[in-house]
Design a protein around this motif. Structure first.
Motif, mmCIF file in Angstrom:
data_model
loop_
_atom_site.group_PDB
_atom_site.id
_atom_site.type_symbol
_atom_site.label_atom_id
_atom_site.label_comp_id
_atom_site.label_asym_id
_atom_site.label_seq_id
_atom_site.Cartn_x
_atom_site.Cartn_y
_atom_site.Cartn_z
ATOM 1 N N ALA A 66 74.037 -51.130 62.850
ATOM 2 C CA ALA A 66 75.244 -51.935 62.673
ATOM 3 C C ALA A 66 75.233 -52.705 61.354
ATOM 4 O O ALA A 66 76.267 -52.900 60.745
ATOM 5 N N ARG A 67 74.052 -53.123 60.951
ATOM 6 C CA ARG A 67 73.982 -53.928 59.735
ATOM 7 C C ARG A 67 73.534 -53.134 58.528
ATOM 8 O O ARG A 67 73.315 -53.704 57.461
ATOM 9 N N ALA B 263 74.205 -45.246 69.506
ATOM 10 C CA ALA B 263 75.422 -45.992 69.829
ATOM 11 C C ALA B 263 76.310 -46.146 68.603
ATOM 12 O O ALA B 263 77.517 -45.910 68.656
ATOM 13 N N GLY B 264 75.699 -46.523 67.503
ATOM 14 C CA GLY B 264 76.466 -46.756 66.297
ATOM 15 C C GLY B 264 77.115 -45.484 65.774
ATOM 16 O O GLY B 264 78.306 -45.458 65.498
ATOM 17 N N MET C 50 77.706 -42.887 67.416
ATOM 18 C CA MET C 50 78.679 -42.457 68.410
ATOM 19 C C MET C 50 80.025 -43.111 68.172
ATOM 20 O O MET C 50 81.064 -42.455 68.198
ATOM 21 N N SER C 51 80.002 -44.409 67.929
ATOM 22 C CA SER C 51 81.269 -45.106 67.759
ATOM 23 C C SER C 51 81.966 -44.628 66.492
ATOM 24 O O SER C 51 83.179 -44.621 66.400
ATOM 25 N N PHE D 202 84.010 -41.118 66.757
ATOM 26 C CA PHE D 202 85.376 -41.005 67.232
ATOM 27 C C PHE D 202 86.371 -41.113 66.087
ATOM 28 O O PHE D 202 87.469 -40.595 66.154
ATOM 29 N N ALA E 149 87.476 -47.501 68.042
ATOM 30 C CA ALA E 149 87.065 -47.486 66.640
ATOM 31 C C ALA E 149 88.236 -47.831 65.720
ATOM 32 O O ALA E 149 88.057 -48.445 64.684
ATOM 33 N N ARG E 150 89.437 -47.428 66.120
ATOM 34 C CA ARG E 150 90.585 -47.656 65.243
ATOM 35 C C ARG E 150 91.442 -48.833 65.670
ATOM 36 O O ARG E 150 92.503 -49.081 65.105
ATOM 37 N N ASN F 161 84.575 -44.421 77.749
ATOM 38 C CA ASN F 161 83.271 -44.234 77.141
ATOM 39 C C ASN F 161 83.287 -44.504 75.657
ATOM 40 O O ASN F 161 82.300 -44.957 75.103
ATOM 41 N N GLU F 162 84.420 -44.234 75.046
ATOM 42 C CA GLU F 162 84.504 -44.612 73.646
ATOM 43 C C GLU F 162 84.423 -46.120 73.543
ATOM 44 O O GLU F 162 83.789 -46.654 72.646
ATOM 45 N N ALA G 128 80.841 -47.128 73.930
ATOM 46 C CA ALA G 128 80.092 -46.830 72.713
ATOM 47 C C ALA G 128 80.413 -47.832 71.614
ATOM 48 O O ALA G 128 79.517 -48.368 70.959
ATOM 49 N N GLY G 129 81.696 -48.080 71.432
ATOM 50 C CA GLY G 129 82.105 -48.985 70.375
ATOM 51 C C GLY G 129 81.600 -50.391 70.596
ATOM 52 O O GLY G 129 81.007 -50.999 69.706
ATOM 53 N N MET H 17 79.207 -51.269 72.413
ATOM 54 C CA MET H 17 77.759 -51.233 72.360
ATOM 55 C C MET H 17 77.269 -51.405 70.927
ATOM 56 O O MET H 17 76.352 -52.181 70.660
ATOM 57 N N SER H 18 77.898 -50.675 70.025
ATOM 58 C CA SER H 18 77.438 -50.748 68.644
ATOM 59 C C SER H 18 77.678 -52.147 68.085
ATOM 60 O O SER H 18 76.953 -52.613 67.228
ATOM 61 N N PHE I 84 74.961 -55.024 69.103
ATOM 62 C CA PHE I 84 73.715 -55.241 68.395
ATOM 63 C C PHE I 84 73.888 -56.263 67.283
ATOM 64 O O PHE I 84 72.954 -56.953 66.911
ATOM 65 N N ARG I 85 75.097 -56.347 66.765
ATOM 66 C CA ARG I 85 75.377 -57.340 65.745
ATOM 67 C C ARG I 85 75.463 -58.725 66.385
ATOM 68 O O ARG I 85 74.978 -59.691 65.876
ATOM 69 N N ARG J 258 76.947 -55.555 79.525
ATOM 70 C CA ARG J 258 76.043 -55.140 80.595
ATOM 71 C C ARG J 258 76.573 -55.628 81.936
ATOM 72 O O ARG J 258 76.607 -54.912 82.913
ATOM 73 N N VAL K 146 79.396 -39.391 77.389
ATOM 74 C CA VAL K 146 78.983 -39.841 76.075
ATOM 75 C C VAL K 146 78.531 -38.668 75.221
ATOM 76 O O VAL K 146 78.834 -38.587 74.032
#
Lengths: 198, 198
Positions: free
Chosen positions: A31-32, A104-105, A107-108, A111, B31-32, B100-101, B104-105, B107-108, B111-112, B121, B169
Motif C-alpha cells: 500500500a505504501r 490484497a493490494g 488484487m484491488s 479490478f 477501486a474506482r 469480494n472486490e 479486496a479493496g 483490505m488493501s 494495511f495503510r 474483520r 477472490v
DNA sequence: TCAGATAAGAAACGCAACGTATCTAAGGGG
DNA sequence: CCCCTTAGATACGTTGCGTTTCTTATCTGA
C-alpha cells in the motif's frame, strides 16, 4: 557509492530494480510502496522503470516472481500427521503477512486493470507443485497403512494453501502453531479419512 | 426535483449518502469509487461526508453494513447433501463478485490504516450465524441416521464461507454450480464423514 | 416570532503519487 | 571512432484524497 558513476544496463539494472522493489515491499508493504521510492532505492529513475513495466502492480508481481521460490521439498517424517504439520508450517512461513498484503493490494488493482488479474492468478496458481507434494505425502501414508487408498481431487490438494491464505488475510498475521495444528487436526486429516471411506 | 431546494439533515441525509455509496459500488466497484462521485450522486458535497466518516474505506464499510443482510434461513430439504448445496449456493449468491472486490479493496486499505482492518474483520466475522446453520443441518442429518454424531470445530463451520470467498477472490467471478458441487462433494461431505469416524 | 446555534452546500486548496515527456550524456556495437 | 540506443535527471499534467473557508438554510428555544 560516492564516485561510482558506472551506468548499469540490461539484466544487471533490471535485477537491481526488482531487488529494490522487493526490499521496499518488505519494509513498507504494498500500500505504501511508491515507484519513486523503488527508483531511488535502486539508484535509478522512474522512466527507467516505466519503460520495463506498465505500472506498479506489474512491477510488484515481477519482483515477487523474481524472489519467491515455488518448490517444495516433500517432508518425510514417517507419519502422516507430522508430514502434514511440516507441510502446513512450510507454506505458512513462506506465505507470510507481507505476501498477503501484496495479494490484497494487487488484487484491488486488478479490478482497475483487468490484465493484471490474469498475471496475479497465474502467479497464485503457479503454486500447483503443491498438488504433487500432497500426493506424495498421502501415498506414503497409504503404503504405511495409515490410510486407505484415496483419490485426491485438485480442490483437496489446493486446500492447504487456501486455508493458510485465508487465515493470513483475515487475521493480518501469519497463523501460529496452534492454528496450523487445528487446520491439520480439525480439517485436513478428517478430510483425508473421509475421502478414504466409501 | 428541479426546484426542490430543501436541505436534508441527520438520518435522511446519512441514508441518502449510504445509498449513493452503495449504488456507486455496484456500478464502478471499489477501486474506482471516489468520494466526490458519491457526494455528487447523493446531491451533497465532500465535507458532509468527511464530517461523518474518516475516509473512503469507512464510508464503504458503512454502506455495506447498511445494505447487506446477515441472516441465513436454515435449508431443510430432507437430505444432507442437498441441504449443503442449498447453503453453499445461498452464500455464493450473496457473496458475489462485487462484495469480494470490496473486501479486496478495503483490505488493501486496511494495511495503510490499521483501524480499518478491525472494522473489516468485524464485518466479515459477523457472519458467524453460519456456524449455527451448519450445526442445525448436521444435527438433522444425524437424526436421520445419515451421519454419525460429530463434534464440529469452528474452523469447520466457517469453512463454507472461506472456500467460497477464496474462490471468488481467485477467479474474480462467483463460483458456478459445478464448483459449488465440487466443494460439497470433494471437500465438505468427506470432511463431515471423516470427523464422524474415530 | 425571532435570534442564534448548528450543520449543509459550494468552491478552492495543498498534497501525494501516478504516469509521461523532454533532455543530456554514457557506453556498447558497427 | 562515431552513432545509436537507453540510463538517468528533471519537470510536468492529472487524479483523487482529505481540508479549509465561507455562505446560507433550517432547526431550536427563549
Amino acid at each position: 557509492m560516492a564516485g561510482t558513476k558506472s551506468r548499469r544496463r540490461g539484466e544487471q539494472l533490471e535485477h537491481a530494480i526488482l531487488d529494490a522493489a522487493w526490499e521496499e515491499l518488505r519494509e513498507v508493504g504494498y500500500a505504501r510502496l511508491t515507484v519513486e521510492a523503488v527508483a531511488a532505492r535502486a539508484g535509478t529513475s522512474k522512466p527507467v522503470i516505466y519503460r520495463r513495466w506498465a505500472g506498479r502492480a506489474e512491477l510488484v508481481i515481477a519482483a515477487w516472481q523474481h524472489r519467491a521460490p515455488t518448490e517444495h521439498r516433500t517432508p518425510d517424517t514417517g507419519a502422516l500427521r507430522s508430514d502434514l504439520l511440516v507441510l502446513f508450517t512450510t507454506i505458512a512461513r513462506r506465505a507470510d503477512a507481507m505476501m498477503n498484503e501484496v495479494v490484497a493490494g494487487v488484487m484491488s488493482e486488478a479490478f482497475r486493470h483487468p490484465e493484471v488479474a490474469a498475471l496475479l492468478r497465474e502467479r497464485l496458481v503457479a503454486d500447483s507443485p503443491l498438488a504433487g507434494t500432497v500426493r506424495r505425502i498421502v501415498d506414503r501414508a497409504v503404503e504405511r497403512g495409515e490410510l486407505l487408498p484415496v483419490r485426491l481431487p485438485s480442490r483437496v490438494t489446493r486446500l492447504p494453501l487456501d486455508l493458510i491464505r485465508n487465515e493470513n488475510v483475515m487475521c493480518g498475521t501469519p497463523p501460529d502453531d496452534d492454528v496450523l495444528a487445528s487446520m491439520v487436526d480439525d480439517v485436513y486429516l478428517p478430510l483425508l479419512r473421509g475421502l478414504a471411506a466409501p
